[in-house]
Design a protein around this motif. Sequence first.
Motif, PDB file in Angstrom:
ATOM      1  N   ASP A 295       0.847  -1.181   0.000  1.00 30.12           N
ATOM      2  CA  ASP A 295       0.000   0.000   0.000  1.00 30.12           C
ATOM      3  C   ASP A 295       0.891   1.242   0.000  1.00 30.12           C
ATOM      4  O   ASP A 295       1.824   1.348   0.813  1.00 30.12           O
ATOM      5  CB  ASP A 295      -0.869  -0.027   1.257  1.00 30.12           C
ATOM      6  CG  ASP A 295      -1.938   1.052   1.290  1.00 30.12           C
ATOM      7  OD1 ASP A 295      -1.831   2.029   0.539  1.00 30.12           O
ATOM      8  OD2 ASP A 295      -2.876   0.918   2.095  1.00 30.12           O
ATOM      9  N   LEU A 296       0.608   2.196  -0.871  1.00 35.21           N
ATOM     10  CA  LEU A 296       1.388   3.431  -0.902  1.00 35.21           C
ATOM     11  C   LEU A 296       1.238   4.221   0.391  1.00 35.21           C
ATOM     12  O   LEU A 296       2.088   5.046   0.727  1.00 35.21           O
ATOM     13  CB  LEU A 296       0.958   4.295  -2.099  1.00 35.21           C
ATOM     14  CG  LEU A 296       1.284   3.732  -3.483  1.00 35.21           C
ATOM     15  CD1 LEU A 296       0.741   4.653  -4.574  1.00 35.21           C
ATOM     16  CD2 LEU A 296       2.787   3.545  -3.648  1.00 35.21           C
ATOM     17  N   ASN A 297       0.151   3.972   1.115  1.00 32.67           N
ATOM     18  CA  ASN A 297      -0.076   4.653   2.387  1.00 32.67           C
ATOM     19  C   ASN A 297       0.486   3.874   3.578  1.00 32.67           C
ATOM     20  O   ASN A 297       0.065   4.083   4.714  1.00 32.67           O
ATOM     21  CB  ASN A 297      -1.576   4.889   2.595  1.00 32.67           C
ATOM     22  CG  ASN A 297      -2.127   5.941   1.655  1.00 32.67           C
ATOM     23  OD1 ASN A 297      -1.592   7.044   1.582  1.00 32.67           O
ATOM     24  ND2 ASN A 297      -3.175   5.596   0.925  1.00 32.67           N
ATOM     25  N   PHE A 298       1.447   2.999   3.316  1.00 37.60           N
ATOM     26  CA  PHE A 298       1.955   2.086   4.354  1.00 37.60           C
ATOM     27  C   PHE A 298       2.379   2.760   5.654  1.00 37.60           C
ATOM     28  O   PHE A 298       2.216   2.180   6.725  1.00 37.60           O
ATOM     29  CB  PHE A 298       3.127   1.259   3.794  1.00 37.60           C
ATOM     30  CG  PHE A 298       4.379   2.050   3.526  1.00 37.60           C
ATOM     31  CD1 PHE A 298       5.374   2.137   4.479  1.00 37.60           C
ATOM     32  CD2 PHE A 298       4.558   2.708   2.323  1.00 37.60           C
ATOM     33  CE1 PHE A 298       6.528   2.878   4.236  1.00 37.60           C
ATOM     34  CE2 PHE A 298       5.708   3.445   2.063  1.00 37.60           C
ATOM     35  CZ  PHE A 298       6.699   3.535   3.029  1.00 37.60           C
ATOM     36  N   PRO A 299       2.945   4.005   5.662  1.00 37.05           N
ATOM     37  CA  PRO A 299       3.417   4.540   6.940  1.00 37.05           C
ATOM     38  C   PRO A 299       2.364   5.310   7.716  1.00 37.05           C
ATOM     39  O   PRO A 299       2.618   5.727   8.850  1.00 37.05           O
ATOM     40  CB  PRO A 299       4.549   5.482   6.514  1.00 37.05           C
ATOM     41  CG  PRO A 299       4.095   6.024   5.205  1.00 37.05           C
ATOM     42  CD  PRO A 299       3.301   4.909   4.553  1.00 37.05           C
ATOM     43  N   GLY A 300       1.173   5.532   7.125  1.00 39.99           N
ATOM     44  CA  GLY A 300       0.171   6.379   7.752  1.00 39.99           C
ATOM     45  C   GLY A 300      -0.952   5.614   8.410  1.00 39.99           C
ATOM     46  O   GLY A 300      -1.047   4.388   8.319  1.00 39.99           O
ATOM     47  N   LYS A 301      -1.838   6.354   9.040  1.00 36.56           N
ATOM     48  CA  LYS A 301      -2.976   5.738   9.715  1.00 36.56           C
ATOM     49  C   LYS A 301      -3.897   5.019   8.737  1.00 36.56           C
ATOM     50  O   LYS A 301      -4.657   4.133   9.132  1.00 36.56           O
ATOM     51  CB  LYS A 301      -3.771   6.804  10.475  1.00 36.56           C
ATOM     52  CG  LYS A 301      -3.057   7.383  11.669  1.00 36.56           C
ATOM     53  CD  LYS A 301      -3.980   8.216  12.548  1.00 36.56           C
ATOM     54  CE  LYS A 301      -4.450   9.465  11.844  1.00 36.56           C
ATOM     55  NZ  LYS A 301      -5.269  10.311  12.762  1.00 36.56           N
ATOM     56  N   SER A 302      -3.836   5.395   7.466  1.00 36.45           N
ATOM     57  CA  SER A 302      -4.720   4.797   6.468  1.00 36.45           C
ATOM     58  C   SER A 302      -4.100   3.613   5.741  1.00 36.45           C
ATOM     59  O   SER A 302      -4.739   3.014   4.881  1.00 36.45           O
ATOM     60  CB  SER A 302      -5.126   5.862   5.436  1.00 36.45           C
ATOM     61  OG  SER A 302      -3.979   6.435   4.835  1.00 36.45           O
ATOM     62  N   GLY A 303      -2.857   3.252   6.064  1.00 40.20           N
ATOM     63  CA  GLY A 303      -2.214   2.111   5.430  1.00 40.20           C
ATOM     64  C   GLY A 303      -2.956   0.811   5.705  1.00 40.20           C
ATOM     65  O   GLY A 303      -3.505   0.614   6.785  1.00 40.20           O
ATOM     66  N   GLY A 304      -2.974  -0.079   4.722  1.00 43.22           N
ATOM     67  CA  GLY A 304      -3.752  -1.311   4.851  1.00 43.22           C
ATOM     68  C   GLY A 304      -3.407  -2.128   6.076  1.00 43.22           C
ATOM     69  O   GLY A 304      -4.277  -2.500   6.869  1.00 43.22           O
ATOM     70  N   GLN A 305      -2.135  -2.450   6.261  1.00 42.08           N
ATOM     71  CA  GLN A 305      -1.734  -3.230   7.432  1.00 42.08           C
ATOM     72  C   GLN A 305      -1.899  -2.426   8.717  1.00 42.08           C
ATOM     73  O   GLN A 305      -2.249  -2.973   9.766  1.00 42.08           O
ATOM     74  CB  GLN A 305      -0.294  -3.710   7.277  1.00 42.08           C
ATOM     75  CG  GLN A 305      -0.100  -4.756   6.201  1.00 42.08           C
ATOM     76  CD  GLN A 305       1.316  -5.289   6.148  1.00 42.08           C
ATOM     77  OE1 GLN A 305       2.226  -4.783   6.804  1.00 42.08           O
ATOM     78  NE2 GLN A 305       1.523  -6.323   5.354  1.00 42.08           N
ATOM     79  N   MET A 306      -1.665  -1.127   8.626  1.00 42.25           N
ATOM     80  CA  MET A 306      -1.790  -0.274   9.806  1.00 42.25           C
ATOM     81  C   MET A 306      -3.229  -0.270  10.322  1.00 42.25           C
ATOM     82  O   MET A 306      -3.473  -0.417  11.525  1.00 42.25           O
ATOM     83  CB  MET A 306      -1.336   1.145   9.455  1.00 42.25           C
ATOM     84  CG  MET A 306       0.081   1.240   8.934  1.00 42.25           C
ATOM     85  SD  MET A 306       1.298   1.010  10.238  1.00 42.25           S
ATOM     86  CE  MET A 306       1.266   2.642  10.971  1.00 42.25           C
ATOM     87  N   VAL A 307      -4.184  -0.094   9.406  1.00 48.94           N
ATOM     88  CA  VAL A 307      -5.593  -0.102   9.797  1.00 48.94           C
ATOM     89  C   VAL A 307      -5.985  -1.456  10.374  1.00 48.94           C
ATOM     90  O   VAL A 307      -6.713  -1.539  11.367  1.00 48.94           O
ATOM     91  CB  VAL A 307      -6.493   0.254   8.596  1.00 48.94           C
ATOM     92  CG1 VAL A 307      -7.965  -0.006   8.915  1.00 48.94           C
ATOM     93  CG2 VAL A 307      -6.297   1.704   8.197  1.00 48.94           C
ATOM     94  N   ALA A 308      -5.476  -2.532   9.764  1.00 49.26           N
ATOM     95  CA  ALA A 308      -5.809  -3.868  10.258  1.00 49.26           C
ATOM     96  C   ALA A 308      -5.365  -4.046  11.705  1.00 49.26           C
ATOM     97  O   ALA A 308      -6.126  -4.533  12.550  1.00 49.26           O
ATOM     98  CB  ALA A 308      -5.160  -4.924   9.370  1.00 49.26           C
ATOM     99  N   ILE A 309      -4.125  -3.646  12.011  1.00 51.80           N
ATOM    100  CA  ILE A 309      -3.631  -3.794  13.380  1.00 51.80           C
ATOM    101  C   ILE A 309      -4.373  -2.872  14.331  1.00 51.80           C
ATOM    102  O   ILE A 309      -4.743  -3.274  15.448  1.00 51.80           O
ATOM    103  CB  ILE A 309      -2.111  -3.512  13.445  1.00 51.80           C
ATOM    104  CG1 ILE A 309      -1.347  -4.454  12.505  1.00 51.80           C
ATOM    105  CG2 ILE A 309      -1.605  -3.651  14.874  1.00 51.80           C
ATOM    106  CD1 ILE A 309      -1.561  -5.926  12.776  1.00 51.80           C
ATOM    107  N   LYS A 310      -4.602  -1.636  13.898  1.00 50.73           N
ATOM    108  CA  LYS A 310      -5.343  -0.694  14.758  1.00 50.73           C
ATOM    109  C   LYS A 310      -6.732  -1.229  15.065  1.00 50.73           C
ATOM    110  O   LYS A 310      -7.237  -1.105  16.200  1.00 50.73           O
ATOM    111  CB  LYS A 310      -5.442   0.662  14.055  1.00 50.73           C
ATOM    112  CG  LYS A 310      -6.333   1.690  14.765  1.00 50.73           C
ATOM    113  CD  LYS A 310      -5.854   2.023  16.174  1.00 50.73           C
ATOM    114  CE  LYS A 310      -6.508   3.307  16.693  1.00 50.73           C
ATOM    115  NZ  LYS A 310      -7.967   3.275  16.741  1.00 50.73           N
ATOM    116  N   THR A 311      -7.382  -1.843  14.080  1.00 52.06           N
ATOM    117  CA  THR A 311      -8.721  -2.370  14.306  1.00 52.06           C
ATOM    118  C   THR A 311      -8.689  -3.576  15.241  1.00 52.06           C
ATOM    119  O   THR A 311      -9.620  -3.799  16.016  1.00 52.06           O
ATOM    120  CB  THR A 311      -9.398  -2.735  12.973  1.00 52.06           C
ATOM    121  OG1 THR A 311      -9.231  -1.657  12.051  1.00 52.06           O
ATOM    122  CG2 THR A 311     -10.875  -2.977  13.155  1.00 52.06           C
ATOM    123  N   MET A 312      -7.613  -4.362  15.191  1.00 48.26           N
ATOM    124  CA  MET A 312      -7.443  -5.444  16.166  1.00 48.26           C
ATOM    125  C   MET A 312      -7.341  -4.874  17.579  1.00 48.26           C
ATOM    126  O   MET A 312      -7.940  -5.413  18.530  1.00 48.26           O
ATOM    127  CB  MET A 312      -6.190  -6.254  15.847  1.00 48.26           C
ATOM    128  CG  MET A 312      -6.258  -7.080  14.591  1.00 48.26           C
ATOM    129  SD  MET A 312      -4.685  -7.943  14.286  1.00 48.26           S
ATOM    130  CE  MET A 312      -4.924  -8.496  12.600  1.00 48.26           C
TER     131      MET A 312
END
Length: 394
Positions: A304-321
Amino acid sequence: MSLLTTILLCASAAAAVLPLPKYNVSVNDVSVSGFSSGADMAVQMHFAYSKTIKKGAGVIAGAPYYCSQGNVTISVTACMLNTAPRNLSYLYSIINTWSSNGYIDPTSNMAASKVYLLSGTLDSTVRQPVMNDLHTMYANYLPAANIVYKNDLAVEHSIPTDYFGGACTFNGIPFVDNCNFDTAGAILSWLYGPLNAKNVSTLSGVFINFDQAPFWGNFNPLMHGMSTSGYAYVPASCAAQQACKLHIAFHGCLQNAGTIGTAFYQNAGYNRWADTNQMIVLYPQTVATAANPGGCWDWWGSDDLNFPGKSGGQMVAIKTMIDRIVSGNTATPYTCANWYDSNYMHVYYGRAYVGSDGQTYAINSNQYLGFYSLGAYTDVRRTAAGFYSYGSCI
């Protein structure tokens, strides 16, 4: 690999996959740590979600935040082998801009957190000057008294333990070395303060193999490079809904359960401390992809081009966990008040917002919804708590 090992790994993989439960965890007691690409993921989570990762981060062989700048060549040269300099002044300018425009949480939140850094003197994969720059970066945002930097341990590219793994000079699978040093204990004790003695016998709790699919947002076919399931260690006290802490531990490249079995999530040392200190340890899992054959966490834009931000795919997944465990917002059944509408109308009615990149994100969950246009339609759900998210009722 022996036949017995293969059978045991297959049996483990076939274990029942359960929904991730809600536990009695305060948002004030959340921390992260990681090794190698997992270290970079821990740094990303700490910077991007500093409102949530309040206790801080443990980093074993990692690079400065946004070191790769979204470029895989930079990631393996300047950010690992030290074959080129890291422009910290430029990275600071990016961080400060993102902090002010909401792409990441305000960096001022980080001042009250703590950081534990470990760089082995023998590490030939992530060279020590890279970690030196991470130390310098953290000192720009945290008080010096809140940072520990251990850089005198003669260990290769691995997680040092005091009971499990290969020789300290070994750089290879499972990247856990027995070096007479308890890294997990050092990290957790620094982040949380004095802890009860660890359990060196039979653990009281259970390992949960939980379903990661609900956390992928609207990219289910791509999965964000994440496995269909992850793991968590839950002490008996936490399972009984006593007040507990939450620590998220990120594995490194070639260190997910699909590659090394239980070596990381059962033997990196975290669970022994968690068992006696009312602490849940979450072990999210990646999977190898064509763009990322090592199953690394995304710290250069492979997913994801947004990998370092709050909207990054993996980032959102972990935050939602984290939200699932801590607040239960996503664990609460949806009211099924859903709107299949254009992203333009989602924004108009306050169910979504337009990010700095011009894309649309759900309110509160920050889940990516796609293009901001009349022709882009998304199904957005709302919980009883007003938590907007892409996906089905659960």
